[in-house]
Every structure is written in structure tokens, then in C-alpha cells.
Design an enzyme around this catalytic site. Structure first.
Site, mmCIF file in Angstrom:
data_model
loop_
_atom_site.group_PDB
_atom_site.id
_atom_site.type_symbol
_atom_site.label_atom_id
_atom_site.label_comp_id
_atom_site.label_asym_id
_atom_site.label_seq_id
_atom_site.Cartn_x
_atom_site.Cartn_y
_atom_site.Cartn_z
ATOM 1 N N LYS A 13 0.816 -1.216 0.000
ATOM 2 C CA LYS A 13 0.000 0.000 0.000
ATOM 3 C C LYS A 13 0.852 1.271 0.000
ATOM 4 C CE LYS A 13 -2.023 0.825 3.902
ATOM 5 N NZ LYS A 13 -1.261 1.983 4.415
ATOM 6 N N ARG A 87 -9.115 5.010 10.564
ATOM 7 C CA ARG A 87 -8.938 3.686 11.158
ATOM 8 C C ARG A 87 -10.146 3.248 11.961
ATOM 9 N NH1 ARG A 87 -3.515 5.126 11.682
ATOM 10 N NH2 ARG A 87 -2.163 3.673 10.581
ATOM 11 N N ARG A 126 10.821 -12.247 5.262
ATOM 12 C CA ARG A 126 11.756 -11.138 5.080
ATOM 13 C C ARG A 126 12.957 -11.247 6.036
ATOM 14 N NH1 ARG A 126 8.467 -5.672 4.487
ATOM 15 N NH2 ARG A 126 8.280 -5.828 6.746
ATOM 16 N N ARG A 159 13.072 -8.900 11.594
ATOM 17 C CA ARG A 159 12.472 -7.913 12.516
ATOM 18 C C ARG A 159 11.455 -8.626 13.410
ATOM 19 N NH1 ARG A 159 9.664 -2.839 10.041
ATOM 20 N NH2 ARG A 159 8.160 -4.503 9.941
ATOM 21 N N ARG A 170 -0.968 -9.223 13.232
ATOM 22 C CA ARG A 170 -1.095 -7.925 12.539
ATOM 23 C C ARG A 170 -2.185 -7.999 11.463
ATOM 24 N NH1 ARG A 170 4.675 -6.968 10.285
ATOM 25 N NH2 ARG A 170 3.853 -5.044 9.388
#
Ligand SMILES: [Zn+2]
Length: 214
Positions: A13, A87, A126, A159, A170
Site C-alpha cells: 500500500k 482507522r 523477510r 524484525r 497484525r
């Protein structure tokens, strides 16, 4: 053209919004960025926001909306892209009221959709090199040696945010937060478009441009 852009973490995004903003001269509104800028610049609302942040409290909607309004006013007649904002339903209502006051409106709501499993791979796969910053993905952009940087041979790191369990959480949070807002826009007659975000960046962007350039 005034847009709202939604998409789960890992859907690209941020990239899509930035490319679009650049291509069509739109102002990108990301509340995290404008909050940081206002605090740094020490504007009236920035000082107000800082009081809440220093106290470890959420910055109230009235302050956030005030900041968004300033950015839209500064942008003048160029359109804007709201990135991952509003949100909450309360914020969506606040935005509607504010835009109505400003004789503006949201022209389209764009929702990037990517299957959860693809997002989990993109994010939890990642790895990055703490030494040279190179980024890899253990699923489709592997380093030659496991967990070692191709360029400088340093041990790669993941991370904390990208750990599988955290990624799944998430994605759940995104869904819980965003679905009601998309419902809200659909119920209020907004022009909502769902775009398959599980493709090359250029293909996704081209679909977004078709909506923007109608
Ligand atoms: Zn490296």
C-alpha cells in the site's frame, strides 16, 4: 481526485500510494507522517499532539482530524490520498463532516486485497542484513547461503514485527479494524473498488490508475 487507500500489512500500500501520488500530483496523507512533521515543526496542533504522546496516551481524533484538515487545506485544489486512514468509524464520520465543511468529498475508496498466506510469506520470509541493508525473502528471494548476506556475508536478521505469529496477529488486527470501515463507506454510497494486490507492482498500479483516470 480524493482517495482513501486501504491494504493489509505487506500488500504494498505504501509503495502504491507513493507512486500514485507522484504520477498524478496528489498529496499523500499518512497520519503517522503528518503527526511526526507537526510535532517536529512545533505547530499549535503539533504541540497539542505532543502532550498526549508524552503522557503515553492516544492522540485524540479531534487533533488528528485538525492535522489532516491543515494538510488538505495546504494542498489546495490538488487531490489527496489518505493512506490507511480513517482507522475507526468515528474517524470516518469525522472525515466526512470535515470534507463536507470544506466542500470536498471522497471520490473513491481503493482496497488492496492479498490472500493471507501470501502476506505471511512476504512478511515472515523477510530477512535483512544489519551490516549493508540488503533485503531478502527466504521463500522467493533467498540468499545463496542460508541466513547469510550475499554481499557481505553478515548474519541476516528478522524484525520482531515479521515473526510469523506477530504477522498473523497484525493481519487479524487489520481485518478487524478495516472491514467495518469499508462497510461504512459502502453503506454511505462511496465508490469502493477492490483490487487484486497479489500481482506485480506495475499491474496493481495500472488498475489503480484506471480508477483515478476515469
Ligand atoms: Zn550485507
Amino acid at each position: 481526485m480524493n482517495l482513501v487507500l486501504f491494504g493489509p500489512p505487506g500488500a504494498g500500500k505504501g509503495t502504491q500510494g507513493s507512486v500514485l501520488a507522484e504520477k498524478r500530483g496528489l498529496t499523500k496523507i499518512s497520519t503517522g507522517d503528518i503527526l511526526r512533521d507537526a510535532v517536529r515543526a512545533g505547530t499549535t496542533l503539533g504541540i497539542e499532539a505532543r502532550k498526549f504522546m508524552d503522557a503515553g496516551e492516544l492522540v485524540p481524533d479531534s487533533v488528528i482530524l485538525g492535522l489532516v484538515r491543515e494538510v488538505i487545506e495546504d494542498a489546495g485544489n490538488t487531490g489527496f490520498i489518505m493512506d490507511g486512514f480513517p482507522r475507526t468509524i468515528a474517524q470516518a464520520e469525522g472525515v466526512d463532516k470535515m470534507l463536507h465543511d470544506m466542500r470536498k468529498s471522497i471520490d473513491a475508496v481503493i482496497v488492496l486485497e492479498v490472500p493471507n498466506e501470501a502476506l505471511v510469506q512476504r512478511l515472515s520470509g523477510r530477512r535483512s542484513c544489519p551490516n549493508c541493508g540488503a533485503v531478502y525473502n527466504v521463500y522467493y528471494d533467498k540468499p545463496k547461503q542460508e541466513e547469510k548476506c550475499d554481499r557481505c556475508n553478515s548474519e541476516l536478521v528478522q524484525r520482531a514485527d515479521d515473526k510469523r505469529d506477530t504477522v498473523v496477529r497484525r493481519l487479524d488486527v487489520y481485518k478487524e479494524q478495516t472491514s467495518p470501515i469499508i462497510d461504512y463507506y459502502q453503506k454511505h454510497g462511496a465508490d469502493v473498488h477492490f483490487i487484486n494486490g497479489d500481482r506485480d507492482i506495475e499491474d496493481v498500479q495500472s488498475d489503480i490508475l484506471k480508477i483515478v483516470d476515469r
